[in-house]
Design a protein around this motif. Structure first.
Motif, PDB file in Angstrom:
ATOM      1  N   THR A   1       1.616 -28.401   5.283  1.00 47.04           N
ATOM      2  CA  THR A   1       2.406 -28.246   3.397  1.00 47.04           C
ATOM      3  C   THR A   1       1.053 -27.460   3.136  1.00 47.04           C
ATOM      4  N   ASN A   2       1.158 -26.426   2.000  1.00 45.07           N
ATOM      5  CA  ASN A   2       0.693 -25.979   1.499  1.00 45.07           C
ATOM      6  C   ASN A   2       0.103 -26.792   0.479  1.00 45.07           C
TER       7      ASN A   2
ATOM      8  N   ASP B   1       6.032 -27.666  -3.341  1.00 46.30           N
ATOM      9  CA  ASP B   1       7.839 -27.327  -3.051  1.00 46.30           C
ATOM     10  C   ASP B   1       7.071 -25.915  -1.739  1.00 46.30           C
ATOM     11  N   THR B   2       6.317 -26.311  -0.477  1.00 54.28           N
ATOM     12  CA  THR B   2       6.105 -25.288   0.972  1.00 54.28           C
ATOM     13  C   THR B   2       6.851 -24.605   0.649  1.00 54.28           C
ATOM     14  N   ASP B   3       8.123 -24.584   1.400  1.00 54.85           N
ATOM     15  CA  ASP B   3       9.032 -24.329   1.923  1.00 54.85           C
ATOM     16  C   ASP B   3       9.925 -23.005   0.631  1.00 54.85           C
ATOM     17  N   GLY B   4       9.444 -23.667  -0.644  1.00 56.42           N
ATOM     18  CA  GLY B   4      10.782 -23.416  -1.651  1.00 56.42           C
ATOM     19  C   GLY B   4      12.750 -23.937  -1.032  1.00 56.42           C
TER      20      GLY B   4
ATOM     21  N   LYS C   1      10.022 -25.945   6.284  1.00 56.84           N
ATOM     22  CA  LYS C   1      11.862 -25.004   6.719  1.00 56.84           C
ATOM     23  C   LYS C   1      12.435 -25.669   6.014  1.00 56.84           C
ATOM     24  N   GLY C   2      12.825 -24.468   5.110  1.00 54.29           N
ATOM     25  CA  GLY C   2      13.882 -24.283   4.143  1.00 54.29           C
ATOM     26  C   GLY C   2      15.615 -25.050   4.215  1.00 54.29           C
ATOM     27  N   ASP C   3      15.730 -24.876   5.401  1.00 59.70           N
ATOM     28  CA  ASP C   3      17.128 -25.187   5.911  1.00 59.70           C
ATOM     29  C   ASP C   3      16.761 -26.132   7.414  1.00 59.70           C
TER      30      ASP C   3
END
Length: 515
Positions: free
Chosen positions: A268-269, A274-277, A295-297
């Motif tokens: 992750t960043n 919140d890396t995947d937003g 993965k956002g979802d």
């Protein structure tokens, strides 16, 4: 070429290689370099004022002993010369080696005044004898002791280079340096020195091998003796030069994960909470919800993990939270159904069945508006998309007279059960039509059995079957206060129980008007 010229050229070469700037004087591993001393002899011949060029070329090493002290080890070669009482020239070759303790008087990285004192050995050899005759026996060579002391300045020229200027007195324990001996005080010499020192492991060095110089660590506030100051699993150099994270904060983005965990383990960043937003912090995803922070979802249901948890209260690890056959995202975004309720319109059909199998509206319990809900239509094998078949074809009603029982022939129950089978629909509709069209009527539903089995069981079974008929009528809209029920069991037979036909007649439901 004279030896002192060699020392001078070494120092000059080093001097020409550097760029002038502030450097690290303190906090180093080693300083070393050449030093050129101009000497002023102190002997019995001082009255003649016959001074000649005297020098000492040294090479020295300095070691840090904490912030206040340094230790210097040096050795050199020089010429100790002058004129005697007869104005005759004498010269002595000197080779001193000494150990000096240096007291730092400042903690600046640009300059450092200091005091020094020490002790060492002095090897000398008289190479040009004076004309003046010594009144005492004198030696032309020996190994003796020397005690230097004085003051000086270190001046930073660059990150790895210093200029050293010092002056002092060097007192020996011999009176033979000028080959003229009278006794105490012994021979000595005053020195003025210019040195060029190379700094190793100082501001330009990297004590902890973390990729940052000691000077950079001092400016940043990190620990030069600890490669990972904040203990986050990344070296201070990696944080500054590669990942741009804060080497003083183990969790730069305050997402609940250490910077090292983000970079090396989770990918992750470390600069983005919140890396995947998806609306969840990376730490929450890893430690609390077990979702994928990249993965956002996570479950691929069409809703972001944060939306599932914060807005819809669905399970971000489960595509179909309520198990109704529709993905949570489809329920929310396409069909507008409740992803937490299997049967949104409570019609007896799952939302997924309505959408994919029966093509009914999962938000409308009676899709065709024909007065019977979709689930009952499916159970009755009517078309939930056709309103015409909702109206029963049997429009007749029962002719109910006071206290005259009417046998509801055609009602069929499952064996030893009060469950009404679909085959009973027509006769029940007769009873319904009667009550529906005559709201003033009140009735008694009476259950009867044959005499097979225990009486107590048959009494209860007959009552349950009468209640089942009442429930059917109430579900159709009849006021339950208009219907009473009673079970007579085998007590009121209308035929002999000795034959199958008689027993069949005795198993009946009677409908009797009581008002």
């Amino acid at each position: 070429m004279d030896k002192y010229k060699i020392f001078f050229l070494i120092g000059l070469f080093g001097f020409l290689q550097i760029n002038f700037s502030n450097a690290q004087i303190h906090d180093y591993s080693l300083k070393m370099g050449p030093q050129i001393n101009g000497l002023l002899t102190a002997t019995e011949f001082y009255e003649s004022k016959g001074y000649k060029g005297s020098y000492l070329a040294r090479w020295l090493f300095r070691f840090e002993l904490g912030k206040a002290f340094q230790l210097e080890l040096g050795a050199g070669y020089g010429s100790y010369a002058g004129l005697d009482f007869d104005r005759a020239y004498y010269r002595t070759e000197i080779i001193p080696a000494d150990l000096r303790l240096i007291l730092n008087l400042a903690q600046s990285d640009s300059w450092n005044p200091y005091l020094y004192a020490g002790a060492g050995v002095l090897n000398y050899k008289v190479t040009k004898m004076p004309v003046s005759i010594s009144p005492k026996e004198v030696k032309d060579k020996e190994l003796n002791y020397i005690f230097p002391g004085g003051l000086g300045f270190e001046i930073a020229l660059s990150d790895g280079f210093l200029l050293d200027i010092s002056g002092g007195v060097n007192y020996s324990l011999t009176d033979n340096l000028n080959y003229y001996k009278m006794g105490e005080p012994y021979d000595a010499y005053y020195s003025g020195a210019l040195g060029f020192l190379f700094v190793i492991g100082g501001g330009a060095g990297d004590k902890d091998y973390d990729g940052l110089t000691n000077r950079e660590e001092k400016e940043l506030g990190t620990d030069p003796n600890n490669p990972d100051t904040d203990g986050d699993g990344l070296s201070d150099g990696e944080e500054i030069q590669t990942f741009k994270t804060n080497p003083l904060n183990p969790d730069t983005d305050n997402d609940g994960l250490k910077d090292g965990e983000e970079v090396k383990k989770h990918k992750t960043n470390p600069l983005k909470a919140d890396t995947d937003g998806d609306g969840l912090r990376d730490g929450e995803e890893i430690n609390t919800y077990r979702t994928d922070p990249l993965k956002g979802d996570t479950d691929g249901d069409g809703l972001k993990d944060g939306e599932e948890l914060n807005n819809y209260k669905t399970d971000p690890l489960k595509v179909d939270t309520d198990g109704d056959g529709l993905k949570d995202g489809d329920e929310v975004n396409v069909y507008k159904t409740n992803p937490l309720q299997v049967d949104t319109d409570s019609d007896g059909l799952k939302d997924g069945e309505e959408v994919t199998q029966y093509r009914t509206d999962p938000l409308n319990s009676d899709t065709d508006g024909g007065t019977v809900n979709d689930g009952k239509e499916i159970a009755n094998k009517t078309n939930p998309l056709e309103p015409a078949d909702d109206v029963p074809k049997i429009e007749q009603e029962l002719k109910a007279e006071f206290n005259v029982p009417i046998i509801l022939e055609g009602i069929v129950f499952a064996t030893n059960s009060a469950e009404i089978t679909p085959a009973s629909e027509d006769i029940l509709m007769l009873a319904f039509n009667t009550l529906d069209r005559h709201p003033e009527i009140e009735v008694s539903i009476q259950g009867h059995t044959d005499n097979v089995g225990k009486r107590d069981y048959n009494m209860k079974l007959s009552k349950r079957r009468a209640d089942a008929v009442k429930i059917w009528l109430v579900n159709k809209g009849i006021d339950p206060a208009r219907i009473s029920t009673i079970g007579y069991g085998p007590d009121k037979p209308i035929a002999s129980n000795d034959t199958p036909e008689g027993r069949q007649k005795n198993r009946r439901i009677e409908f009797m008007r009581i008002k």
